[in-house]
Design a protein around this motif. Sequence first.
Motif, PDB file in Angstrom:
ATOM      1  N   GLU A 109       2.730 -78.987  41.010  1.00 35.02           N
ATOM      2  CA  GLU A 109       1.744 -78.076  39.769  1.00 35.02           C
ATOM      3  C   GLU A 109       0.763 -77.206  40.871  1.00 35.02           C
ATOM      4  O   GLU A 109      -0.212 -77.802  40.668  1.00 35.02           O
ATOM      5  N   ARG A 111      -2.175 -73.642  40.924  1.00 30.21           N
ATOM      6  CA  ARG A 111      -2.589 -72.326  40.265  1.00 30.21           C
ATOM      7  C   ARG A 111      -2.269 -71.463  40.816  1.00 30.21           C
ATOM      8  O   ARG A 111      -2.344 -71.782  42.096  1.00 30.21           O
ATOM      9  N   ALA A 112      -2.081 -70.476  40.818  1.00 29.10           N
ATOM     10  CA  ALA A 112      -1.717 -69.593  41.360  1.00 29.10           C
ATOM     11  C   ALA A 112      -1.806 -68.405  42.093  1.00 29.10           C
ATOM     12  O   ALA A 112      -1.586 -67.830  43.551  1.00 29.10           O
ATOM     13  N   ILE A 118      -1.170 -73.800  48.323  1.00 29.15           N
ATOM     14  CA  ILE A 118      -0.358 -73.125  48.403  1.00 29.15           C
ATOM     15  C   ILE A 118      -0.139 -73.008  50.086  1.00 29.15           C
ATOM     16  O   ILE A 118       1.071 -73.666  50.169  1.00 29.15           O
ATOM     17  N   VAL A 128       7.998 -72.644  47.064  1.00 35.31           N
ATOM     18  CA  VAL A 128       7.382 -72.245  45.778  1.00 35.31           C
ATOM     19  C   VAL A 128       8.928 -71.682  44.877  1.00 35.31           C
ATOM     20  O   VAL A 128       9.608 -71.780  45.734  1.00 35.31           O
ATOM     21  N   THR A 131       7.200 -70.281  38.044  1.00 36.50           N
ATOM     22  CA  THR A 131       5.796 -69.972  37.760  1.00 36.50           C
ATOM     23  C   THR A 131       6.075 -69.775  36.264  1.00 36.50           C
ATOM     24  O   THR A 131       7.456 -70.286  35.024  1.00 36.50           O
ATOM     25  N   LYS A 133       3.566 -69.579  32.630  1.00 37.48           N
ATOM     26  CA  LYS A 133       2.841 -68.222  32.543  1.00 37.48           C
ATOM     27  C   LYS A 133       1.400 -69.286  31.649  1.00 37.48           C
ATOM     28  O   LYS A 133       2.187 -69.899  31.331  1.00 37.48           O
ATOM     29  N   GLU A 141      -4.712 -69.400  33.241  1.00 37.63           N
ATOM     30  CA  GLU A 141      -4.106 -68.838  34.940  1.00 37.63           C
ATOM     31  C   GLU A 141      -2.677 -69.177  35.121  1.00 37.63           C
ATOM     32  O   GLU A 141      -2.080 -70.551  34.302  1.00 37.63           O
ATOM     33  N   ASP A 142      -1.628 -69.043  35.507  1.00 36.94           N
ATOM     34  CA  ASP A 142      -0.688 -69.097  35.748  1.00 36.94           C
ATOM     35  C   ASP A 142      -0.135 -70.835  36.776  1.00 36.94           C
ATOM     36  O   ASP A 142      -0.929 -70.454  37.268  1.00 36.94           O
ATOM     37  N   VAL A 144       2.043 -72.664  39.533  1.00 40.47           N
ATOM     38  CA  VAL A 144       2.856 -72.701  40.947  1.00 40.47           C
ATOM     39  C   VAL A 144       3.889 -73.539  40.875  1.00 40.47           C
ATOM     40  O   VAL A 144       3.499 -74.626  41.278  1.00 40.47           O
TER      41      VAL A 144
END
Length: 159
Positions: A109, A111-112, A118, A128, A131, A133, A141-142, A144
Amino acid sequence: MHDLKTLRLERLREEHIPAILQIEKVANGAPWSERSFRNELSHPHGVFFTALLEGKVVGYGGVWLLVDEAHITTVAVEETLRRNGIGRRIMLDLLKAAKERGMTCSTLEVRAGNVGAIKLYEGLGYAVTATRKGYYPDNKEDAVVMWMYELDKWEPPIR
Ligand SMILES: CC(C)(COP(=O)(O)OP(=O)(O)OC[C@H]1O[C@@H](n2cnc3c(N)ncnc32)[C@H](O)[C@@H]1OP(=O)(O)O)[C@@H](O)C(=O)NCCC(=O)NCCS
């Protein structure tokens, strides 16, 4: 660009932990406690590497091996040494270790908003998939969720 010829990865040792905690304070909005790192010293399903440059701790990363799944738990590099390939090297060694131990897939995981991380993971073969939420308690923070399937067939990508 730093010369990474002297970069070495070692299994986590107790004496690495004070320097890791210093890096962690800066790198992680919800830093791991000293106890969390200490747990990795003897985690029955964990592999945790410390990256050392000329003997100095400059990064670290860990993975939990859960049945057939390699769950990356953390990866971080000392702030002033980022973008030198250290994070990538830590990830490559974690994935190699997981593959050698029979893992067939890997997940993590992130952070978006952590675009750099990423990109690093995508470059290694993760994609990816979902997500979550408001996953991170410190700022809601969401997250990913990323997966790499077929780790058993994975080879380190050539750059
Ligand atoms: C994410 C992190 C570990 C990456 O470590 P690093 O040593 O800087 O990464 P590398 O130099 O190996 O980067 C490899 C590739 O990833 C991508 N990348 C890494 N950081 C990037 C950034 N800030 N912006 C864009 N791309 C980035 C690039 O494609 C890079 O290749 P390039 O430098 O040739 O363009 C580091 O930024 C860090 O410690 N961040 C704070 C902790 C964190 O967010 N950890 C991830 C939690 S899931």
